[in-house]
Design a protein around this motif. Structure first.
Motif, PDB file in Angstrom:
ATOM      1  N   LYS A   1       0.847  -1.208   0.000  1.00  0.00           N
ATOM      2  CA  LYS A   1       0.000   0.000   0.000  1.00  0.00           C
ATOM      3  C   LYS A   1       0.874   1.247   0.000  1.00  0.00           C
ATOM      4  O   LYS A   1       0.617   2.202  -0.745  1.00  0.00           O
ATOM      5  CB  LYS A   1      -0.922  -0.024   1.226  1.00  0.00           C
ATOM      6  N   ASN A   2       1.916   1.250   0.809  1.00  0.00           N
ATOM      7  CA  ASN A   2       2.830   2.394   0.857  1.00  0.00           C
ATOM      8  C   ASN A   2       3.504   2.624  -0.495  1.00  0.00           C
ATOM      9  O   ASN A   2       3.611   3.764  -0.956  1.00  0.00           O
ATOM     10  CB  ASN A   2       3.885   2.206   1.944  1.00  0.00           C
ATOM     11  N   LEU A   3       3.953   1.553  -1.131  1.00  0.00           N
ATOM     12  CA  LEU A   3       4.590   1.684  -2.438  1.00  0.00           C
ATOM     13  C   LEU A   3       3.597   2.154  -3.482  1.00  0.00           C
ATOM     14  O   LEU A   3       3.919   2.992  -4.329  1.00  0.00           O
ATOM     15  CB  LEU A   3       5.226   0.357  -2.868  1.00  0.00           C
ATOM     16  N   SER A   4       2.383   1.659  -3.439  1.00  0.00           N
ATOM     17  CA  SER A   4       1.350   2.051  -4.388  1.00  0.00           C
ATOM     18  C   SER A   4       1.051   3.543  -4.286  1.00  0.00           C
ATOM     19  O   SER A   4       0.892   4.231  -5.300  1.00  0.00           O
ATOM     20  CB  SER A   4       0.081   1.243  -4.142  1.00  0.00           C
ATOM     21  N   VAL A   5       0.995   4.056  -3.071  1.00  0.00           N
ATOM     22  CA  VAL A   5       0.771   5.489  -2.863  1.00  0.00           C
ATOM     23  C   VAL A   5       1.972   6.286  -3.373  1.00  0.00           C
ATOM     24  O   VAL A   5       1.819   7.352  -3.972  1.00  0.00           O
ATOM     25  CB  VAL A   5       0.505   5.778  -1.360  1.00  0.00           C
TER      26      VAL A   5
ATOM     27  N   ASP B   1       6.235  -7.722 -10.370  1.00  0.00           N
ATOM     28  CA  ASP B   1       7.626  -7.347 -10.123  1.00  0.00           C
ATOM     29  C   ASP B   1       7.741  -6.442  -8.903  1.00  0.00           C
ATOM     30  O   ASP B   1       8.689  -6.544  -8.119  1.00  0.00           O
ATOM     31  CB  ASP B   1       8.237  -6.662 -11.344  1.00  0.00           C
ATOM     32  N   ASP B   2       6.779  -5.523  -8.750  1.00  0.00           N
ATOM     33  CA  ASP B   2       6.774  -4.657  -7.567  1.00  0.00           C
ATOM     34  C   ASP B   2       6.622  -5.505  -6.303  1.00  0.00           C
ATOM     35  O   ASP B   2       7.320  -5.285  -5.312  1.00  0.00           O
ATOM     36  CB  ASP B   2       5.628  -3.643  -7.640  1.00  0.00           C
ATOM     37  N   TYR B   3       5.703  -6.467  -6.358  1.00  0.00           N
ATOM     38  CA  TYR B   3       5.496  -7.335  -5.202  1.00  0.00           C
ATOM     39  C   TYR B   3       6.731  -8.182  -4.918  1.00  0.00           C
ATOM     40  O   TYR B   3       7.097  -8.386  -3.753  1.00  0.00           O
ATOM     41  CB  TYR B   3       4.268  -8.237  -5.394  1.00  0.00           C
ATOM     42  N   LEU B   4       7.396  -8.667  -5.955  1.00  0.00           N
ATOM     43  CA  LEU B   4       8.625  -9.440  -5.742  1.00  0.00           C
ATOM     44  C   LEU B   4       9.695  -8.583  -5.075  1.00  0.00           C
ATOM     45  O   LEU B   4      10.439  -9.065  -4.220  1.00  0.00           O
ATOM     46  CB  LEU B   4       9.146 -10.007  -7.066  1.00  0.00           C
ATOM     47  N   GLY B   5       9.773  -7.326  -5.462  1.00  0.00           N
ATOM     48  CA  GLY B   5      10.721  -6.411  -4.835  1.00  0.00           C
ATOM     49  C   GLY B   5      10.420  -6.214  -3.364  1.00  0.00           C
ATOM     50  O   GLY B   5      11.322  -6.217  -2.513  1.00  0.00           O
ATOM     51  N   ILE B   6       9.144  -6.046  -3.047  1.00  0.00           N
ATOM     52  CA  ILE B   6       8.727  -5.884  -1.648  1.00  0.00           C
ATOM     53  C   ILE B   6       9.074  -7.140  -0.852  1.00  0.00           C
ATOM     54  O   ILE B   6       9.645  -7.059   0.239  1.00  0.00           O
ATOM     55  CB  ILE B   6       7.213  -5.596  -1.566  1.00  0.00           C
TER      56      ILE B   6
ATOM     57  N   PRO C   1      -1.178   1.124  -9.915  1.00  0.00           N
ATOM     58  CA  PRO C   1      -1.330  -0.230  -9.364  1.00  0.00           C
ATOM     59  C   PRO C   1       0.003  -0.984  -9.442  1.00  0.00           C
ATOM     60  O   PRO C   1       0.792  -0.777 -10.365  1.00  0.00           O
ATOM     61  CB  PRO C   1      -2.366  -0.873 -10.281  1.00  0.00           C
ATOM     62  N   LEU C   2       0.235  -1.843  -8.472  1.00  0.00           N
ATOM     63  CA  LEU C   2       1.499  -2.580  -8.426  1.00  0.00           C
ATOM     64  C   LEU C   2       1.454  -3.814  -9.316  1.00  0.00           C
ATOM     65  O   LEU C   2       0.416  -4.447  -9.479  1.00  0.00           O
ATOM     66  CB  LEU C   2       1.805  -2.998  -6.988  1.00  0.00           C
ATOM     67  N   THR C   3       2.615  -4.143  -9.870  1.00  0.00           N
ATOM     68  CA  THR C   3       2.774  -5.329 -10.704  1.00  0.00           C
ATOM     69  C   THR C   3       3.375  -6.450  -9.862  1.00  0.00           C
ATOM     70  O   THR C   3       3.786  -6.233  -8.719  1.00  0.00           O
ATOM     71  CB  THR C   3       3.710  -5.032 -11.890  1.00  0.00           C
TER      72      THR C   3
END
Length: 149
Positions: A35-39, A48-53, A44-46
């Motif tokens: 949620k923090n990254l999305s803001v 790849d974004d989730y893998l990074g998190i 919207p997160l992909t």
């Protein structure tokens, strides 16, 4: 919605219903970080974004685990270890040592890397091709060894 986001959301509900406190805590941390990254990125997160998190969370758990073990805190180390196992379940299948070495050799040739000064080129290519499938510390050591020889 990304597939990882859907998986995390559905497993969060299951963990809540099952009263699985470790999995619930880990998923709560992931959802908050997402949620923090999305803001922050305003989109919207992909996956790849989730893998990074997830990768950052894994790195944090490993560092904490190491510190707790070093300072004789087995009860805290056990919690970190359990959380680490949950997080690893969301990552793609890791490369074996042989597969990692083969990928590094191939990428070193493809990028035209000649020596240690070109380590960044190989690491960047490795990150693009195999995101989330290798341990960064192990890969860094392997690339350094490959380019030094």
């Amino acid at each position: 919605m990304s597939t990882l986001q859907g998986r995390i959301d559905s497993e969060y509900v299951l963990a809540y219903k099952a009263k699985d406190s470790v999995r619930l805590a880990v998923l709560r941390h992931l959802k908050t970080a997402a949620k923090n990254l999305s803001v922050e990125v305003l989109r919207p997160l992909t996956d790849d974004d989730y893998l990074g998190i997830i990768s950052r969370q894994i790195k944090q758990r490993r560092e904490s685990l190491e510190q707790y073990q070093k300072h004789g805190r087995p009860e805290l180390a056990a919690v970190e270890s359990a959380e680490l196992e949950v997080l690893l379940g969301y990552m793609p299948t890791a490369l074996t040592d042989d597969e990692l070495a083969e990928a590094i050799d191939r990428l070193a040739v493809e990028t035209g890397s000649q020596g240690p000064k070109d380590m960044g080129k190989v690491m960047a290519a490795l990150a693009l091709a195999y995101k989330g499938r290798y341990d960064g510390r192990k890969a860094s050591e392997a690339v350094r060894a490959r380019l030094s020889s």
